[in-house]
Design a protein around this motif. Structure first.
Motif, mmCIF file in Angstrom:
data_model
loop_
_atom_site.group_PDB
_atom_site.id
_atom_site.type_symbol
_atom_site.label_atom_id
_atom_site.label_comp_id
_atom_site.label_asym_id
_atom_site.label_seq_id
_atom_site.Cartn_x
_atom_site.Cartn_y
_atom_site.Cartn_z
ATOM 1 N N LEU A 295 36.139 40.463 28.995
ATOM 2 C CA LEU A 295 36.961 39.257 28.939
ATOM 3 C C LEU A 295 37.101 38.761 27.501
ATOM 4 C CD1 LEU A 295 38.479 37.558 31.004
ATOM 5 C CD2 LEU A 295 36.502 36.044 31.129
ATOM 6 N N ALA A 296 36.024 38.855 26.741
ATOM 7 C CA ALA A 296 36.079 38.451 25.335
ATOM 8 C C ALA A 296 36.994 39.386 24.537
ATOM 9 C CB ALA A 296 34.677 38.443 24.741
ATOM 10 N N VAL A 297 36.916 40.680 24.833
ATOM 11 C CA VAL A 297 37.785 41.645 24.148
ATOM 12 C C VAL A 297 39.244 41.385 24.500
ATOM 13 C CG1 VAL A 297 38.371 44.091 23.952
ATOM 14 C CG2 VAL A 297 35.978 43.389 24.003
ATOM 15 N N THR B 198 48.086 47.287 22.812
ATOM 16 C CA THR B 198 47.664 48.439 23.601
ATOM 17 C C THR B 198 46.360 48.158 24.335
ATOM 18 O OG1 THR B 198 48.745 49.938 22.035
ATOM 19 C CG2 THR B 198 47.094 50.887 23.498
ATOM 20 N N VAL B 199 45.393 47.588 23.620
ATOM 21 C CA VAL B 199 44.116 47.240 24.242
ATOM 22 C C VAL B 199 44.317 46.178 25.322
ATOM 23 C CG1 VAL B 199 41.837 46.247 23.836
ATOM 24 C CG2 VAL B 199 42.795 47.883 22.199
ATOM 25 N N ALA B 200 45.160 45.187 25.030
ATOM 26 C CA ALA B 200 45.420 44.131 26.006
ATOM 27 C C ALA B 200 46.083 44.691 27.260
ATOM 28 C CB ALA B 200 46.299 43.048 25.381
ATOM 29 N N GLY B 201 47.027 45.630 27.094
ATOM 30 C CA GLY B 201 47.683 46.222 28.254
ATOM 31 C C GLY B 201 46.710 46.975 29.141
ATOM 32 N N ALA B 202 45.824 47.755 28.524
ATOM 33 C CA ALA B 202 44.836 48.498 29.311
ATOM 34 C C ALA B 202 43.887 47.546 30.041
ATOM 35 C CB ALA B 202 44.051 49.439 28.393
ATOM 36 N N VAL C 82 51.569 42.995 39.493
ATOM 37 C CA VAL C 82 50.417 43.529 38.771
ATOM 38 C C VAL C 82 49.864 42.473 37.816
ATOM 39 C CG1 VAL C 82 49.649 45.285 37.133
ATOM 40 C CG2 VAL C 82 51.234 45.900 38.969
ATOM 41 N N LEU C 83 50.758 41.750 37.139
ATOM 42 C CA LEU C 83 50.309 40.689 36.237
ATOM 43 C C LEU C 83 49.662 39.548 37.017
ATOM 44 C CD1 LEU C 83 53.340 40.601 33.776
ATOM 45 C CD2 LEU C 83 51.144 41.771 33.492
ATOM 46 N N VAL C 84 50.185 39.260 38.213
ATOM 47 C CA VAL C 84 49.570 38.232 39.055
ATOM 48 C C VAL C 84 48.169 38.671 39.472
ATOM 49 C CG1 VAL C 84 49.744 37.002 41.251
ATOM 50 C CG2 VAL C 84 51.786 37.357 39.855
ATOM 51 N N MET C 85 48.024 39.949 39.836
ATOM 52 C CA MET C 85 46.702 40.456 40.197
ATOM 53 C C MET C 85 45.755 40.443 39.002
ATOM 54 S SD MET C 85 46.472 41.122 43.402
ATOM 55 C CE MET C 85 47.435 39.631 43.597
ATOM 56 N N LEU D 250 44.413 44.385 30.859
ATOM 57 C CA LEU D 250 45.127 43.629 31.891
ATOM 58 C C LEU D 250 45.240 44.447 33.176
ATOM 59 C CD1 LEU D 250 48.001 41.836 29.933
ATOM 60 C CD2 LEU D 250 46.130 40.763 31.200
ATOM 61 N N PHE D 251 45.498 45.738 33.034
ATOM 62 C CA PHE D 251 45.580 46.557 34.246
ATOM 63 C C PHE D 251 44.208 46.717 34.887
ATOM 64 C CE2 PHE D 251 46.210 50.191 36.970
ATOM 65 C CZ PHE D 251 47.482 49.960 37.471
ATOM 66 N N ALA D 252 43.160 46.803 34.070
ATOM 67 C CA ALA D 252 41.811 46.869 34.638
ATOM 68 C C ALA D 252 41.500 45.599 35.421
ATOM 69 C CB ALA D 252 40.790 47.074 33.531
ATOM 70 N N TYR D 253 41.882 44.441 34.883
ATOM 71 C CA TYR D 253 41.666 43.195 35.617
ATOM 72 C C TYR D 253 42.587 43.091 36.829
ATOM 73 C CZ TYR D 253 38.202 41.100 32.593
ATOM 74 O OH TYR D 253 37.029 40.821 31.928
#
Length: 320
Positions: free
Chosen positions: A223-225, A245-249, A290-293, A251-254
């Motif tokens: 979450l901090a990352v 790129t890091v944020a996209g990966a 996906v963004l809502v999830m 966000l999908f993990a979350y």
């Protein structure tokens, strides 16, 4: 041993053909190329690391023969190597500290699913960076490279694209690709790994117990990352591209965590299967769910939504 090598050869050939089908231009070839890691992962989980290495070598050699050395190297680094590594991690286990010599073989502490997901994110980020860097080191350079390529395509195909439309499409790709490419790669390896585990489980060859994915969580540092990556997206230049790129990966993990939370939070809902199916269908068709999830996954990480729900609803979870 002969049977293992036969399976590895067949899986390697199948994976190479699935990956090479993308050059045909047929729409179904996208799905086949997306599933290219599946045969390698099935072999890795069902027949072990040696068979996985053999299938990867066979697939790389076959693809190099069919499509050239560059395509073979790209397959080896982008598909075969990650498939072998993820299969190795799934089967990685060690005896519990409390295990005795008599039950040590059957009482293992398996590599956590959460850490496997983190490795998938690392693979997604590295894959995305390797795809984008040939276009440029920042959004403006990528947009210019794509704009020039689209101009060539427009001239060759004799389309009626205007310069403004070409510029808009190039900028759209430059700003959205660092966000959605890692999501796509994360989905590819997560889905293929889950399907491979299901195949191995059904055939009785999965050597680790099945994990209830509804309990999956990410470490607090994730979450901090994510927060730091989102903040650095506004820095501009190469740093912004890498941060996106890091944020996209992440966000999908979350989003995956969000889907897990949704399975828990809807346990008391009527027509639960129907509503879950609707959410999954919408998530496949559009990116907004996906963004809502992802938001739900972040909320669960911060507020502990699943734990609070289960405290008010103590009966055991039904099997899925």
């Amino acid at each position: 041993m002969i049977a293992i090598f036969t399976v590895a050869l067949a899986a390697g050939a199948a994976s190479a053909l699935m990956f090479a089908s993308i050059s045909s231009g047929v729409l179904i070839s996208l799905l086949l190329a997306y599933s290219a890691p599946l045969p390698l992962l099935v072999v890795a989980l069902g027949w072990g690391p040696l068979a996985s290495v053999v299938s990867g070598i066979v697939a790389t050699a076959a693809l190099t023969t069919l499509s050239g050395l560059f395509r073979g190297i790209k397959f080896a680094l982008g598909v075969a190597l990650p498939a072998w590594w993820l299969g190795h991690l799934v089967l990685l286990g060690r005896p519990h500290n409390t295990a005795t010599p008599t039950d040590r073989a059957g009482n293992l502490e398996w590599y956590p699913i959460e850490r496997i997901l983190i490795w998938i994110l690392v693979i997604a980020v590295l894959t995305t960076v390797s795809i984008l860097l040939p276009f440029g080191i920042d959004a403006d350079a990528i947009a210019e490279t794509v704009r020039q390529a689209l101009q060539v395509v427009a001239r060759q195909a004799e389309t009626d694209w205007t310069p403004e439309q070409i510029t808009f499409l190039a900028k759209l790709f430059a700003y959205l690709a660092p966000l959605f490419l890692p999501m796509s790669v994360t989905l590819m390896f997560t889905l293929n790994l889950w399907l491979a585990a299901k195949v191995a489980l059904t055939s009785g060859r999965l050597h680790r117990p099945w994990t209830d994915l509804r309990n999956i969580v990410l470490p607090p540092v994730a979450l901090a990352v994510l927060a730091a990556a989102v903040a650095l997206c506004f820095a501009g230049g190469t740093i912004a591209m890498l941060a996106e790129t890091v944020a996209g990966a992440l966000l999908f993990a979350y989003a995956i965590v969000g889907f897990a939370a949704l399975h828990i939070l809807t346990l008391s809902a009527r027509n639960r299967t129907f509503w879950l199916a609707c959410v999954y269908v919408l998530a496949v068709m559009f990116y907004v769910p996906v963004l809502v999830m992802a938001a739900l996954g972040v909320a669960d990480a911060v507020l502990g939504l699943r734990q609070r729900f289960l405290q008010t609803r103590p009966p055991p979870l039904p099997a899925e």
